[in-house]
Design a protein around this motif. Structure first.
Motif, PDB file in Angstrom:
ATOM      1  N   THR A 146       6.725  25.177 -81.807  1.00  8.26           N
ATOM      2  CA  THR A 146       6.685  26.137 -82.908  1.00  8.26           C
ATOM      3  C   THR A 146       7.351  27.418 -82.452  1.00  8.26           C
ATOM      4  O   THR A 146       7.743  27.542 -81.283  1.00  8.26           O
ATOM      5  CB  THR A 146       5.234  26.484 -83.276  1.00  8.26           C
ATOM      6  OG1 THR A 146       4.630  27.079 -82.112  1.00  8.26           O
ATOM      7  CG2 THR A 146       4.434  25.255 -83.676  1.00  8.26           C
ATOM      8  N   GLU A 147       7.427  28.361 -83.364  1.00 10.27           N
ATOM      9  CA  GLU A 147       7.988  29.667 -83.005  1.00 10.27           C
ATOM     10  C   GLU A 147       7.180  30.291 -81.855  1.00 10.27           C
ATOM     11  O   GLU A 147       7.761  30.904 -80.955  1.00 10.27           O
ATOM     12  CB  GLU A 147       7.988  30.582 -84.240  1.00 10.27           C
ATOM     13  CG  GLU A 147       8.666  31.895 -83.980  1.00 10.27           C
ATOM     14  CD  GLU A 147       9.617  32.307 -85.096  1.00 10.27           C
ATOM     15  OE1 GLU A 147       9.348  31.974 -86.273  1.00 10.27           O
ATOM     16  OE2 GLU A 147      10.623  32.969 -84.774  1.00 10.27           O
ATOM     17  N   GLU A 148       5.854  30.103 -81.866  1.00 13.24           N
ATOM     18  CA  GLU A 148       5.020  30.674 -80.788  1.00 13.24           C
ATOM     19  C   GLU A 148       5.341  29.995 -79.455  1.00 13.24           C
ATOM     20  O   GLU A 148       5.433  30.644 -78.420  1.00 13.24           O
ATOM     21  CB  GLU A 148       3.526  30.508 -81.082  1.00 13.24           C
ATOM     22  CG  GLU A 148       3.005  31.300 -82.282  1.00 13.24           C
ATOM     23  CD  GLU A 148       3.342  30.642 -83.612  1.00 13.24           C
ATOM     24  OE1 GLU A 148       2.816  29.539 -83.881  1.00 13.24           O
ATOM     25  OE2 GLU A 148       4.153  31.208 -84.374  1.00 13.24           O
ATOM     26  N   THR A 149       5.515  28.660 -79.506  1.00 17.17           N
ATOM     27  CA  THR A 149       5.817  27.928 -78.265  1.00 17.17           C
ATOM     28  C   THR A 149       7.104  28.442 -77.629  1.00 17.17           C
ATOM     29  O   THR A 149       7.267  28.397 -76.406  1.00 17.17           O
ATOM     30  CB  THR A 149       5.997  26.415 -78.561  1.00 17.17           C
ATOM     31  OG1 THR A 149       5.040  26.026 -79.532  1.00 17.17           O
ATOM     32  CG2 THR A 149       5.841  25.588 -77.311  1.00 17.17           C
ATOM     33  N   ALA A 151       8.040  31.202 -76.985  1.00 18.60           N
ATOM     34  CA  ALA A 151       7.822  32.287 -76.033  1.00 18.60           C
ATOM     35  C   ALA A 151       7.576  31.736 -74.627  1.00 18.60           C
ATOM     36  O   ALA A 151       7.682  32.448 -73.628  1.00 18.60           O
ATOM     37  CB  ALA A 151       6.641  33.144 -76.470  1.00 18.60           C
TER      38      ALA A 151
END
Ligand SMILES: Cc1cc2nc3c(=O)[nH]c(=O)nc-3n(C[C@H](O)[C@H](O)[C@H](O)COP(=O)(O)OP(=O)(O)OC[C@H]3O[C@@H](n4cnc5c(N)ncnc54)[C@H](O)[C@@H]3O)c2cc1C
Lengths: 423, 102
Positions: A146-149, A151
């Motif tokens: 995901t977008e969070e991953t 990072a």
């Protein structure tokens, strides 16, 4: 566009860039039609400059949130330690000097009925013709990514902080680790990009951490310049670079960020560093503006790059569908020129514009002394861009030729950057 | 060279080279637009920075002769041989005139 908003616009741009007021007084005098360009990447910046070049009376406004643009081209060389971050980062001062109103904001809406765009800051700009070059966005369709991953497991497929993150991870990893690269499915921006990245990371590792390895887990069975990459990897890196095709089990099924593991079709692979590149669609703005088809890309008239969905709006670069052409910075630059020409002709009253010629060359660096290319010149028609000439570097060429091509690559980079951003 | 001769040459080139561009449309005969695809490598106005040769100091005659040599395989090249094959004689002359040292 009212005079008031024009003035506000360029006061804001002037403040942001510190440009001389005198450059702007020229803009204030441009009394011709309003051309608004969304996106200050390869496509949009080139389009803005060439609309002004082909139609000096045009009032050209470019909208781009970032005050400096970091190019994906040569970001792999940055990962390899060949160039620094400054080398790949450029300001918009050159566009301002050209008499373009540069507004640093994000477009939040396009209204084709009133021919206006709304910015996140609230400003509304009217256009006579709109050119959109928003690049790509990601599908996030692989479980666990995901977008969070991103990072923790960077994609680094839009250059900037993501590129810096990937580099810092390579620098922090211990010798003997595996760097996993997961290239996306077609179509995606820069078909040779993931394989050039594998090469540049291998160069960094060979120089600094020689017991390490690069493992490419691919969702495809073939890739751009494949023969040349495989030949180069063998010559320069021996067994350090391994490519696993989709048929061999390379297809990623899920990502386990907590355990730094890629679950592929047959096996799970643990990486010291993982570079997962998501599948792609046109940039978000193209979707919200209603410019995309069911596959997530923008169909256009190939003579003018005008959207076949919304009249008066032209789409160029990665977001557009230009059958025959790859999604590359050079292709976006070439499309932008053809589009700028068409837009100026149409605003000057032309009712038909013939299909253009376009071209593209992508050099890839296998090592600092080893360059290869793919190149083409196209003639458009109403269905596709037909390649008139082109091809790839020969196989098994002398080292001196590979070195010469490795020197042409930064030559191209400096010249296309100058042509695109006037810096 | 006047436009009429250019077009005549263009048509001749099409007849001689089956894969040469078939359109003699306005923009494909516009020197500025044609030349715009050269500058990504040779630099604005042909004033290249870096290792790709600058072409701004060559005369129009020299440029058109060299591009024909690249096209015909008579001049050593890594890439210009491919690019040169994309343009017909009339286009080569228009582009050469555009960049040629004045
Ligand atoms: C690792 C890598 C290496 C590459 N190497 C090469 C190479 O060697 N040669 C080559 O030719 N190409 C290369 N490419 C491909 C190239 O980067 C892209 O094809 C190119 O950037 C496409 O240009 P564009 O204008 O379509 O999009 P972009 O350059 O991505 O520009 C889009 C711009 O639009 C802006 N934007 C988006 N939404 C909005 C909005 N709502 N409002 C305002 N602005 C907005 C963004 O901020 C961005 O600046 C590479 C790509 C990668 C990932």
């Amino acid at each position: 566009m009212t005079i008031k908003s024009t003035r506000r616009q360029f006061l804001k741009a002037t403040a942001a860039t510190g440009a001389a007021i005198s450059a702007f007084s020229i803009v204030g005098c441009a009394t011709g039609p309003n051309v608004v360009v969304i996106g200050g990447g390869f496509g949009g910046s080139t389009a803005a400059r060439y609309v002004k070049k082909f139609g000096p009376n045009m009032n050209v406004t470019l909208i781009e949130p970032k005050t400096s643009y970091t190019t994906c081209p040569f970001s792999n060389a940055y990962l390899g330690g060949l160039v620094d971050f400054k080398y790949i980062t450029h300001t918009y001062d050159g566009l301002v000097a050209d008499g373009i109103n540069v507004v640093h904001d994000t477009v939040s809406g396009v209204d084709a009925n009133t021919k206006s765009v709304t910015l996140a800051g609230g400003q509304v700009l009217n256009y006579d013709r709109l050119i959109v070059s928003p690049g790509i966005d990601f599908k996030w369709d692989v479980p666990g990514y995901t977008e969070e991953t991103s990072a923790k497991i960077p994609h680094a497929w839009k250059a900037g902080d993501q590129t810096k993150l990937l580099k810092s991870q390579l620098e922090a990893m211990k010798d003997g680790g595996v760097v996993i690269i997961c290239p996306p499915k077609d179509p995606f921006r820069c078909p040779p990009g993931p394989y050039e990245r594998a090469s540049m990371i291998a160069h960094y590792l060979k120089t600094n951490k020689p017991k390490s390895k690069v493992l490419i887990l691919d969702r495809k069975d073939k890739f751009s310049k494949q023969g040349l990459f495989v030949e180069g990897w063998g010559k320069v890196y021996g067994k350090m670079v391994e490519w696993v095709s989709s048929a061999q089990g390379g297809t990623v099924e899920s990502i386990d960020a907590a355990n730094m593991t890629v679950k592929a079709e047959f096996d799970a692979h643990k990486g010291a560093v993982i570079n997962f590149i998501p599948n792609q669609v046109a940039g978000a703005l193209a979707h919200s503006a209603g410019l995309t088809n069911d596959k997530g890309w923008c169909p256009v008239n190939l003579s003018t790059f005008e959207s076949t969905i919304i009249a008066g709006v032209h789409v160029i670069g990665d977001a557009s569908i230009a059958p025959g052409m790859p999604k590359s910075g050079n292709a976006a630059n070439s499309q932008a020129k053809a589009c700028a020409w068409a837009v100026v002709q149409m605003l000057n009253g032309a009712t038909t514009v013939d299909a253009p010629m376009t071209s593209n060359t992508c050099w890839s660096l296998i090592s600092p002394d080893y360059g290869i290319h793919v190149s083409a010149v196209w003639q458009g028609n109403d269905k596709e861009f037909v390649s008139i000439s082109g091809g790839v570097s020969g196989s098994n060429l002398p080292d001196a030729t590979r070195k010469m091509e490795a020197e042409f690559a930064p030559g191209w980079y400096k010249n296309i950057v100058k042509d695109t951003w006037n810096v | 060279m006047n436009i009429k001769t250019s077009l005549a040459l263009g048509l001749f080139a099409v007849a001689a080279l089956p894969f040469a561009p078939t359109s003699a449309s306005a923009q494909n005969m516009n020197p500025e637009l044609l030349a715009s695809n050269c500058v990504v490598c040779h630099g604005p106005n042909g004033e290249s920075v870096g290792h790709i040769p600058a072409i701004n100091a060559l005369s129009a005659k020299e440029i058109s002769a060299r591009i024909r040599e690249f096209r015909d395989g008579k001049r050593a090249a890594t890439i210009m041989d491919k690019i040169a094959k994309g343009y017909n004689d009339a286009q080569i002359d228009l582009i050469a005139e555009h960049f040629g040292a004045k």
